[in-house]
Design a protein around this motif. Sequence first.
Motif, PDB file in Angstrom:
ATOM      1  N   PRO A  29      57.916  62.145  66.151  1.00  8.42           N
ATOM      2  CA  PRO A  29      56.853  62.330  67.152  1.00  8.42           C
ATOM      3  C   PRO A  29      56.904  63.725  67.785  1.00  8.42           C
ATOM      4  O   PRO A  29      57.975  64.334  67.877  1.00  8.42           O
ATOM      5  N   THR A  30      55.754  64.205  68.209  1.00 12.14           N
ATOM      6  CA  THR A  30      55.712  65.446  68.996  1.00 12.14           C
ATOM      7  C   THR A  30      56.093  65.110  70.435  1.00 12.14           C
ATOM      8  O   THR A  30      56.107  63.929  70.823  1.00 12.14           O
ATOM      9  N   GLU A  31      56.360  66.146  71.229  1.00 14.59           N
ATOM     10  CA  GLU A  31      56.682  65.899  72.637  1.00 14.59           C
ATOM     11  C   GLU A  31      55.531  65.158  73.326  1.00 14.59           C
ATOM     12  O   GLU A  31      55.753  64.209  74.090  1.00 14.59           O
ATOM     13  N   THR A  32      54.317  65.567  73.017  1.00 13.23           N
ATOM     14  CA  THR A  32      53.158  64.927  73.645  1.00 13.23           C
ATOM     15  C   THR A  32      53.083  63.456  73.251  1.00 13.23           C
ATOM     16  O   THR A  32      52.807  62.587  74.093  1.00 13.23           O
ATOM     17  N   GLU A  33      53.358  63.158  71.987  1.00  8.52           N
ATOM     18  CA  GLU A  33      53.324  61.754  71.555  1.00  8.52           C
ATOM     19  C   GLU A  33      54.398  60.939  72.269  1.00  8.52           C
ATOM     20  O   GLU A  33      54.148  59.798  72.673  1.00  8.52           O
ATOM     21  N   VAL A  34      55.568  61.516  72.426  1.00  8.18           N
ATOM     22  CA  VAL A  34      56.631  60.813  73.162  1.00  8.18           C
ATOM     23  C   VAL A  34      56.158  60.564  74.588  1.00  8.18           C
ATOM     24  O   VAL A  34      56.284  59.453  75.119  1.00  8.18           O
ATOM     25  N   ARG A  35      55.603  61.586  75.218  1.00  5.59           N
ATOM     26  CA  ARG A  35      55.189  61.446  76.619  1.00  5.59           C
ATOM     27  C   ARG A  35      54.102  60.376  76.789  1.00  5.59           C
ATOM     28  O   ARG A  35      54.145  59.584  77.727  1.00  5.59           O
ATOM     29  N   TYR A  36      53.133  60.343  75.876  1.00  5.21           N
ATOM     30  CA  TYR A  36      52.072  59.337  76.015  1.00  5.21           C
ATOM     31  C   TYR A  36      52.578  57.945  75.687  1.00  5.21           C
ATOM     32  O   TYR A  36      52.214  56.969  76.334  1.00  5.21           O
ATOM     33  N   TRP A  37      53.456  57.832  74.675  1.00  5.75           N
ATOM     34  CA  TRP A  37      53.984  56.501  74.332  1.00  5.75           C
ATOM     35  C   TRP A  37      54.809  55.936  75.481  1.00  5.75           C
ATOM     36  O   TRP A  37      54.749  54.747  75.774  1.00  5.75           O
TER      37      TRP A  37
ATOM     38  N   LYS B 163      56.635  55.887  64.445  1.00  3.81           N
ATOM     39  CA  LYS B 163      56.436  57.325  64.253  1.00  3.81           C
ATOM     40  C   LYS B 163      57.785  58.026  64.310  1.00  3.81           C
ATOM     41  O   LYS B 163      58.251  58.400  65.373  1.00  3.81           O
TER      42      LYS B 163
ATOM     43  N   LEU C 173      58.598  53.184  69.413  1.00  3.86           N
ATOM     44  CA  LEU C 173      57.891  54.422  69.023  1.00  3.86           C
ATOM     45  C   LEU C 173      58.451  54.973  67.717  1.00  3.86           C
ATOM     46  O   LEU C 173      57.696  55.297  66.796  1.00  3.86           O
TER      47      LEU C 173
ATOM     48  N   SER D 266      53.568  61.283  80.891  1.00  2.89           N
ATOM     49  CA  SER D 266      52.512  62.155  80.363  1.00  2.89           C
ATOM     50  C   SER D 266      51.847  62.990  81.458  1.00  2.89           C
ATOM     51  O   SER D 266      50.979  63.808  81.164  1.00  2.89           O
TER      52      SER D 266
END
Lengths: 758, 158
Positions: B122-130, B119, B115, A690
Amino acid sequence: MTVPGVTQKNLKIVGTRPLRPDGVDKVTGRAKFGADIHVPNMLIGRVLRSPHAHARIKSIDVSKAQALKGVKAVITCADLCDLPSEFIPAGEMMVNFKDMTRNVMAREKALYEGHAVAAVAAVSDAVAAHALALIDVQYEVLPHVMDVSKAMEPDAPLLHDDMYTIGVEPKPAMPSNIAKRVEFGFGDLEAGFAKADVIVEREFTTKPVHQGYIEPHACLASVSEDGKAELWCTTQGQFIVRAFCAKLLGMEVSNLRVTASEIGGGFGGKTVVYLEPLALALSRKACQPVKMTMSRTEVFRASGPTSGAKIWVKVGATKDGRITAAEALLKYQAGAFQGSPVQPGAMCAFAPYDLENVRIVGFDVVVNRPKVAAYRAPGGPISEFAVEGVIDEIAKKIGMDPVEFRLKNAAKEGTRAPYGPKLGPIGLVETLQAAKAHAHYRAPLKANQGRGVASGFWFNIGGETCATLNVGEDGSVAMVLGTPDIGGSRASLSMMAAEELGIPMEQVHAIIGDTSSLGFNFLTGGSRVTFSSGMAVVEAARDVIKQLRSRAAKIWEVSAEEVEWVEGRARLLGEGKDKSLSLADLAKTAGKTGGPIVGNAAINATGAGPSLATHLVDVEVDPETGKVTILRYTAIQDAGKAVHPSYVEGQMQGGAVQGIGWALNEEYIYDDKGRLENPGFLDYRIPVCSDVPMIDTVIVEVPNPRHPYGVRGVGETPIVPPMAAIANAVSNATGYRFTDLPMSPPRVLAAIDSQRGG
Amino acid sequence: MAKQHVTTTVNGDTVEFLCGTEQTLLDVLRDELYLTGSKEGCGSGDCGACSVMLDGRLVCACLVLGAEAQGRSVETIEGMAKGDELHPLQQKFLEHAALQCGICTPGFLIAAKALLAKKPNPTETEVRYWLAGNLCRCTGYDKIVRAVMDAAVVMRTA
């Protein structure tokens, strides 16, 4: 050896993106890494480490540990050879056996916190840990020095009383912490600076950063009663491990067989030995197999980061954008033993530029920190962080676009590099042109955002390399290589073998051989594998083809000259040219036409072309917290020829993100007693998913004429430009010139506040 | 010290083992059951290389005691492929070249599977945070994120 002209046309496999041959093992958890082996009767080894940054070892009493039930062996420095000072070249770095034997186990003094002083092997980890607590070491704590400039002062605590600066005439009368002085350059600096309309000079600092491979060091050693030994370990080079361990243990290399496990990252940090000689010494004493693994804390405290440094750079240029003179002074931390990468750092410093007057002076300085190890383009990122910052500033001062300024001064074929030779064909200009043409370079920016650009140079190396192709009776090919696959090289090497032989890649099976299965190979490092092992594989394939042609000739009762090899088949030239035999046909009858078909190559690869890169980065700086966010990143690099473009992109993306960590977060933090305060991934924070955006890549291909497919190494260059590009971007976003890494939020905020007058 | 007897389910099979009270689930998986697909990168829950599912929840096996597995269900990388059929995530990691050295790969695959179970789109941001709990030092994450997003498409349309 003869290297025919570069093959770039009609390629069927090279340049495509097949699945890697070792992939399934790695996505199923089947692949065996350093710590994944268990053998019967195995002991667990552990290391006792110095709690002091600098201390004389007065005595070590191991009697209580030895008496503990379940303890099978205890060793100290007395169990390893004490070797005299002897330097040997090891790729991009030099190694000294006297220092190596002292780094794996402290002898007279402990020189950094975490320095190994003793080791035990016991029936379990718990017993081994208990035994360590029973070892009584008496220390005389000495003053320590961590900072490179302080270590250079005449009254600094002295680490080695027999170290006299090399490269200074006359030889200094007194020992010091300065191990070596290096100097490169040519021309007349004074005259050059006199011609300049604008001069910029600045000081920079960088902190030590760790390679941060996810797999800690691990090994398993088994020495038998007759002195024969086997070693399984995670390493970038099984042959150098064999050479180093044999030396440290006083063994013949033939008595030691080293197998490289799958390797969980190295980036240069697994080119040296730490646990391996200790596990062998423990196993020799216990006559049982000994497994040793480092904890993450031990990895940080006692394995090599790269240097922290202080750098001064001065560049002069005319108003119309031509550099007239360039000068740099580099002071690199070596850690407790000499051997920082200051020499390659100095050689790299101004290498992207075509200069008339240039001088670089570097110092290799010992301090009470862990001995540095190679880290991806060792030395280069540090010097180019500083140089590319000054280049950017000078372009700004004369009002010239930073890419245009670099283009105007770019090194190209025929440019004399500051370190001496004339450069062959290189692709810097092409990367700069690609940067200018990229949509990224024209995208609008908002408030608190900035764009940075920087270029980078790395040499790449060749070296001793062997490969063997064993043709199976079914026409499959077992390819034995001596360079551990650290990031997909089985794929690129299988592709080149298949391309040469004219067979599907799936018919080639890559095997990383142990040290007994082929001749000496230098390690996986220096961006050399696809280049050097690729060259060896191509040569071995041509050896196979020669034999296949003669086998077909035998069958057809013609001379070998009348047979050609086309698309995986022997074909008869002239009359009867519709006759052909496939590799599988010839393999099947090999027993009747002369026996097994084995192609070999044993070469000392030369002609590794430098790879150059230009990176573009957009950042946003939060004025309230000082946090820097990477918004967009584009890495452009000359690969010579991208054998497997996906893995070339992966190298570029991975290097860029390591650079982001180095630029923004990563640093070794010590307390006033010289104890590392952040030896874990929580506090030594490498970038997480992230923290970063997608990393765009542009592969430029300026073929390396010295490789059959035009390959130049690609693995190291991607970490050279990021720190400078990001510093330039942050400077553009804030209007404040950043010269110290990492640009962590407190530092950035302090700089913003100082501008606000706060 | 006496060892504790534990009965648990690993990748669908009933498994029994003896473990010391200080042994982590990761130690047990690797050193007692020889399931070495889960890796130890840090031993402190910071790198995610030892990610496994415990009763359907994503955990770092280095932060769970072996004894805590009593009566529960553990899923590891060794159970991800079904017979000779790779899981879509495994296939997409290969196709996207989403691994270089491969040491973090088992952990990423387990985390990504968790993940997508939660979900599927998932959006790219959701993938990155997960996936922020899984460290990779080689790839720069780009190809990993792409592989997970692509696998999500395949799994949604399967």
